[in-house]
Write an enzyme that holds these catalytic residues in place. Structure first.
Site, mmCIF file in Angstrom:
data_model
loop_
_atom_site.group_PDB
_atom_site.id
_atom_site.type_symbol
_atom_site.label_atom_id
_atom_site.label_comp_id
_atom_site.label_asym_id
_atom_site.label_seq_id
_atom_site.Cartn_x
_atom_site.Cartn_y
_atom_site.Cartn_z
ATOM 1 N N SER A 70 -26.291 16.752 -50.172
ATOM 2 C CA SER A 70 -24.893 16.410 -49.871
ATOM 3 C C SER A 70 -24.069 16.389 -51.162
ATOM 4 O O SER A 70 -24.501 15.817 -52.164
ATOM 5 C CB SER A 70 -24.807 15.035 -49.221
ATOM 6 O OG SER A 70 -25.620 14.971 -48.086
ATOM 7 N N GLU A 80 -30.844 2.710 -49.036
ATOM 8 C CA GLU A 80 -30.093 3.726 -48.306
ATOM 9 C C GLU A 80 -30.173 3.442 -46.807
ATOM 10 O O GLU A 80 -29.178 3.457 -46.102
ATOM 11 C CB GLU A 80 -30.670 5.129 -48.603
ATOM 12 C CG GLU A 80 -29.890 6.242 -47.909
ATOM 13 C CD GLU A 80 -30.463 7.641 -48.136
ATOM 14 O OE1 GLU A 80 -31.535 7.754 -48.773
ATOM 15 O OE2 GLU A 80 -29.840 8.601 -47.661
ATOM 16 N N ASN A 111 -35.437 9.664 -37.264
ATOM 17 C CA ASN A 111 -35.732 8.502 -36.412
ATOM 18 C C ASN A 111 -37.199 8.474 -35.984
ATOM 19 O O ASN A 111 -37.765 7.402 -35.785
ATOM 20 C CB ASN A 111 -34.793 8.495 -35.205
ATOM 21 C CG ASN A 111 -33.430 7.945 -35.600
ATOM 22 O OD1 ASN A 111 -33.164 7.718 -36.788
ATOM 23 N ND2 ASN A 111 -32.568 7.707 -34.634
ATOM 24 N N GLU A 112 -37.820 9.668 -35.859
ATOM 25 C CA GLU A 112 -39.250 9.677 -35.510
ATOM 26 C C GLU A 112 -40.048 9.012 -36.632
ATOM 27 O O GLU A 112 -40.975 8.231 -36.389
ATOM 28 C CB GLU A 112 -39.751 11.119 -35.313
ATOM 29 C CG GLU A 112 -39.235 11.823 -34.070
ATOM 30 C CD GLU A 112 -37.784 12.283 -34.198
ATOM 31 O OE1 GLU A 112 -37.288 12.402 -35.339
ATOM 32 O OE2 GLU A 112 -37.138 12.510 -33.160
ATOM 33 N N GLN A 159 -27.836 13.621 -54.594
ATOM 34 C CA GLN A 159 -29.235 13.188 -54.508
ATOM 35 C C GLN A 159 -30.146 14.389 -54.217
ATOM 36 O O GLN A 159 -30.030 14.992 -53.150
ATOM 37 C CB GLN A 159 -29.377 12.172 -53.365
ATOM 38 C CG GLN A 159 -30.798 11.702 -53.103
ATOM 39 C CD GLN A 159 -30.941 11.023 -51.740
ATOM 40 O OE1 GLN A 159 -30.242 11.373 -50.786
ATOM 41 N NE2 GLN A 159 -31.823 10.067 -51.643
ATOM 42 N N GLY A 160 -31.022 14.711 -55.137
ATOM 43 C CA GLY A 160 -31.929 15.850 -54.955
ATOM 44 C C GLY A 160 -33.339 15.394 -54.623
ATOM 45 O O GLY A 160 -34.192 15.316 -55.518
ATOM 46 N N TYR A 161 -33.569 15.067 -53.368
ATOM 47 C CA TYR A 161 -34.915 14.691 -52.926
ATOM 48 C C TYR A 161 -35.524 15.820 -52.083
ATOM 49 O O TYR A 161 -36.545 16.384 -52.413
ATOM 50 C CB TYR A 161 -34.861 13.416 -52.064
ATOM 51 C CG TYR A 161 -34.784 12.104 -52.817
ATOM 52 C CD1 TYR A 161 -34.285 12.032 -54.107
ATOM 53 C CD2 TYR A 161 -35.190 10.919 -52.217
ATOM 54 C CE1 TYR A 161 -34.206 10.823 -54.781
ATOM 55 C CE2 TYR A 161 -35.119 9.707 -52.879
ATOM 56 C CZ TYR A 161 -34.626 9.659 -54.153
ATOM 57 O OH TYR A 161 -34.553 8.458 -54.799
ATOM 58 N N SER A 162 -34.857 16.138 -50.944
ATOM 59 C CA SER A 162 -35.441 17.057 -49.960
ATOM 60 C C SER A 162 -35.559 18.481 -50.498
ATOM 61 O O SER A 162 -34.722 18.934 -51.291
ATOM 62 C CB SER A 162 -34.580 17.085 -48.698
ATOM 63 O OG SER A 162 -34.379 15.789 -48.220
HETATM 64 C C1 LIG Z 1 -26.363 15.342 -42.921
HETATM 65 C C2 LIG Z 1 -27.568 15.311 -43.814
HETATM 66 C C3 LIG Z 1 -27.413 14.959 -45.147
HETATM 67 C C4 LIG Z 1 -28.520 14.967 -46.000
HETATM 68 N N1 LIG Z 1 -28.313 14.684 -47.324
HETATM 69 C C5 LIG Z 1 -29.367 14.743 -48.184
HETATM 70 C C6 LIG Z 1 -29.167 14.552 -49.586
HETATM 71 O O1 LIG Z 1 -28.044 14.317 -50.051
HETATM 72 N N2 LIG Z 1 -30.233 14.650 -50.392
HETATM 73 C C7 LIG Z 1 -31.493 14.897 -49.938
HETATM 74 O O2 LIG Z 1 -32.415 14.932 -50.718
HETATM 75 N N3 LIG Z 1 -31.714 15.118 -48.605
HETATM 76 C C8 LIG Z 1 -30.685 15.040 -47.724
HETATM 77 N N4 LIG Z 1 -30.892 15.275 -46.376
HETATM 78 C C9 LIG Z 1 -32.215 15.676 -45.927
HETATM 79 C C10 LIG Z 1 -32.939 14.642 -45.068
HETATM 80 O O3 LIG Z 1 -33.415 13.585 -45.855
HETATM 81 C C11 LIG Z 1 -34.071 15.408 -44.343
HETATM 82 O O4 LIG Z 1 -33.449 16.317 -43.464
HETATM 83 C C12 LIG Z 1 -34.972 14.499 -43.564
HETATM 84 O O5 LIG Z 1 -35.736 13.700 -44.435
HETATM 85 C C13 LIG Z 1 -35.918 15.297 -42.635
HETATM 86 O O6 LIG Z 1 -36.571 16.304 -43.332
HETATM 87 P P1 LIG Z 1 -36.580 17.816 -42.790
HETATM 88 O O7 LIG Z 1 -35.179 18.204 -42.481
HETATM 89 O O8 LIG Z 1 -37.350 18.637 -43.738
HETATM 90 O O9 LIG Z 1 -37.335 17.752 -41.395
HETATM 91 P P2 LIG Z 1 -38.924 17.744 -41.192
HETATM 92 O O10 LIG Z 1 -39.544 16.734 -42.063
HETATM 93 O O11 LIG Z 1 -39.424 19.144 -41.281
HETATM 94 O O12 LIG Z 1 -39.026 17.248 -39.702
HETATM 95 C C14 LIG Z 1 -38.866 18.124 -38.579
HETATM 96 C C15 LIG Z 1 -39.106 17.308 -37.322
HETATM 97 O O13 LIG Z 1 -40.465 16.806 -37.305
HETATM 98 C C16 LIG Z 1 -40.471 15.401 -37.152
HETATM 99 N N5 LIG Z 1 -41.527 14.794 -37.954
HETATM 100 C C17 LIG Z 1 -41.843 15.099 -39.241
HETATM 101 N N6 LIG Z 1 -42.868 14.321 -39.663
HETATM 102 C C18 LIG Z 1 -43.183 13.484 -38.639
HETATM 103 C C19 LIG Z 1 -44.137 12.434 -38.469
HETATM 104 N N7 LIG Z 1 -44.977 12.083 -39.448
HETATM 105 N N8 LIG Z 1 -44.197 11.805 -37.273
HETATM 106 C C20 LIG Z 1 -43.335 12.151 -36.261
HETATM 107 N N9 LIG Z 1 -42.411 13.141 -36.376
HETATM 108 C C21 LIG Z 1 -42.325 13.794 -37.533
HETATM 109 C C22 LIG Z 1 -39.112 14.952 -37.662
HETATM 110 O O14 LIG Z 1 -38.731 13.718 -37.086
HETATM 111 C C23 LIG Z 1 -38.215 16.080 -37.219
HETATM 112 O O15 LIG Z 1 -37.804 15.904 -35.892
HETATM 113 C C24 LIG Z 1 -29.805 15.280 -45.500
HETATM 114 C C25 LIG Z 1 -29.954 15.623 -44.144
HETATM 115 C C26 LIG Z 1 -28.859 15.651 -43.313
HETATM 116 C C27 LIG Z 1 -29.053 16.035 -41.875
#
Ligand SMILES: Cc1cc2nc3c(=O)[nH]c(=O)nc-3n(C[C@H](O)[C@H](O)[C@H](O)COP(=O)(O)OP(=O)(O)OC[C@H]3O[C@@H](n4cnc5c(N)ncnc54)[C@H](O)[C@@H]3O)c2cc1C
Length: 383
Positions: free
Chosen positions: A156, A240, A368-369, A121-124
């Site tokens: 992943s 999901e 979770n936030e 899955q290529g989202y992030s």
């Molecule tokens: C084990 C694992 C597997 C994953 N697998 C995939 C995958 O297969 N494909 C894919 O596309 N992605 C994947 N991800 C990515 C995942 O979806 C992102 O890590 C997640 O959406 C958070 O984005 P970020 O890491 O950029 O953190 P950020 O968005 O930069 O957040 C950083 C911190 O700020 C807080 N924050 C951000 N915005 C807000 C808000 N509006 N209000 C309050 N707090 C906020 C967050 O809660 C966090 O604590 C995976 C992540 C993990 C850990």
């Protein structure tokens, strides 16, 4: 609202139990690894239960939500995987049979069904996680194909995937969400490269960064309409998150934790009888029971045809918190033995490894936030 099973549902549960016991009886439980995984995948395919979440016309079971719930619960309690397919099976397939063309369904669903094609899955992206609409990977239409440039991260299983389903930017006017399209990219295409990410448990187990350098993606690998990818991707996320409540998995862990604590000596007896430990165990058990009722409530609602919607955020939030607390209690059971003393040579004890990797559960699938934000706005109606 119905919160217990009727006769037909209990019969179905017995059928499921017999099927599992036929392949993995109590004295010969499922052992993770290629041998049992292949055996189970074949059994599921022959039984017609491999794609238990799909509609029957695409090779699925056509089970209702309660039957799916029973299946997930019974498999988790027996320690066998509910499904053998990866992300293609439970994330991409619903997008394909809902929004894809007949040709795309014919081309891609069989490989997902028999688990011969691995998807990621290529989202992030580095600058687009919680704020996914900020994504910058760009796809420019050139005749009969898109030219894709950019980077995905935290992907992943990208290192073993044959294909990626992803969202990319195809337009920059109007709302940010309107310029996003949903593409299927062959991971062997020229210009795709995958780099490993080592996680807290000291290993490269699942996570990667993927870069696209002028990758050609044929037009017939775009799902649905151009600019509508956000809508498809969001629908996928609710599924999901609903799947991230881990109720059955946590129930199995709780049972194992209770057994382990009963065998763990303290200075005065057994850990299970320690009042502080017992109180923490009871607290987490109560929260797990409440979570299960929430899951059943969600099922009761979706059984009437509604989408899981914002309920999925409650399930994801509470589910990951319960799971993490259970992994913490396992560390207490392991005591000093849980200390990691050498990542490279000796590996980590299982409890520590599960505890560390479990930290990511409250990030993956939307933090979770962010789930709390959704609950505040859409469930509690706060401004
Ligand atoms: C084990 C694992 C597997 C994953 N697998 C995939 C995958 O297969 N494909 C894919 O596309 N992605 C994947 N991800 C990515 C995942 O979806 C992102 O890590 C997640 O959406 C958070 O984005 P970020 O890491 O950029 O953190 P950020 O968005 O930069 O957040 C950083 C911190 O700020 C807080 N924050 C951000 N915005 C807000 C808000 N509006 N209000 C309050 N707090 C906020 C967050 O809660 C966090 O604590 C995976 C992540 C993990 C850990």
């Amino acid at each position: 609202m119905k919160l217990s099973f009727d006769r037909a549902e209990l019969d179905f549960r017995d059928q499921v139990r017999s099927f599992i016991a036929l392949h993995f009886p109590a004295d010969r439980p499922f052992t993770p690894g290629a041998a049992d995984e292949d055996r189970w995948a074949t059994a599921l395919l022959h039984q017609g239960w491999a794609a238990y979440q799909w509609p029957p016309q695409f090779g699925g079971t056509g089970w209702n939500m309660t039957q799916k719930y029973i299946w997930e619960r019974e498999t988790a309690l027996a320690g066998v995987p509910a499904r053998m397919g990866g992300m293609g099976m439970f994330m991409l397939a619903p997008v394909l049979y809902t929004h894809g063309s007949a040709e795309q369904c014919q081309r891609f669903l069989p490989g997902i069904l028999d688990n011969s094609v691995e998807w990621c899955q290529g989202y992030s992206e580095p600058e687009a996680g919680s704020d996914l609409a900020a994504l910058g990977t760009r796809a420019v239409l050139e005749g009969d194909h898109y030219l894709v440039n950019g980077m995905k991260t935290w992907t992943s299983y990208a290192h073993i995937a044959d294909w990626m389903f992803c969202i990319v930017r195809t337009g920059s006017t109007g709302r940010r969400q309107d310029g996003i399209s949903f593409l299927l990219i062959d991971m062997r295409s020229t210009g795709v490269s995958v780099q490993p990410i080592v996680t807290l448990d000291g290993r490269h187990s699942t996570l990667n960064t993927v870069t696209f350098d002028n990758v050609r993606v044929p037009l017939d690998q775009r799902v649905g309409e151009e600019g509508q990818g956000w809508r498809y991707a969001k629908g996928l996320l609710t599924h999901e998150r609903t799947g991230l409540a881990y109720v059955a998995d946590s129930t199995r862990r709780l049972r194992r934790l209770r057994e382990t604590a009963s065998r763990t000596p303290t200075g005065h007896g057994w850990l299970i009888d320690d009042p502080l430990f017992a109180a923490r165990l009871a607290e987490v058990e109560i929260d797990l029971m409440a979570l299960e009722i929430t899951e059943l409530r969600t099922l009761a609602e979706t059984a009437t045809g509604q989408a899981p919607g914002t309920q999925s955020s409650i399930l994801k939030l509470q589910g990951t918190l319960v799971l993490q607390r259970l992994t913490e209690l396992f560390i207490e059971c392991a005591g000093l033995h849980a200390l990691p003393y050498s990542f490279e040579e000796r590996g980590l004890r299982e409890e520590m490894s599960t505890y560390l990797i479990g930290r990511s559960a409250s990030i993956a699938g939307g933090t979770n936030e962010v789930q709390r934000d959704i609950i505040a706005k859409h469930v509690l109606g706060l401004p």
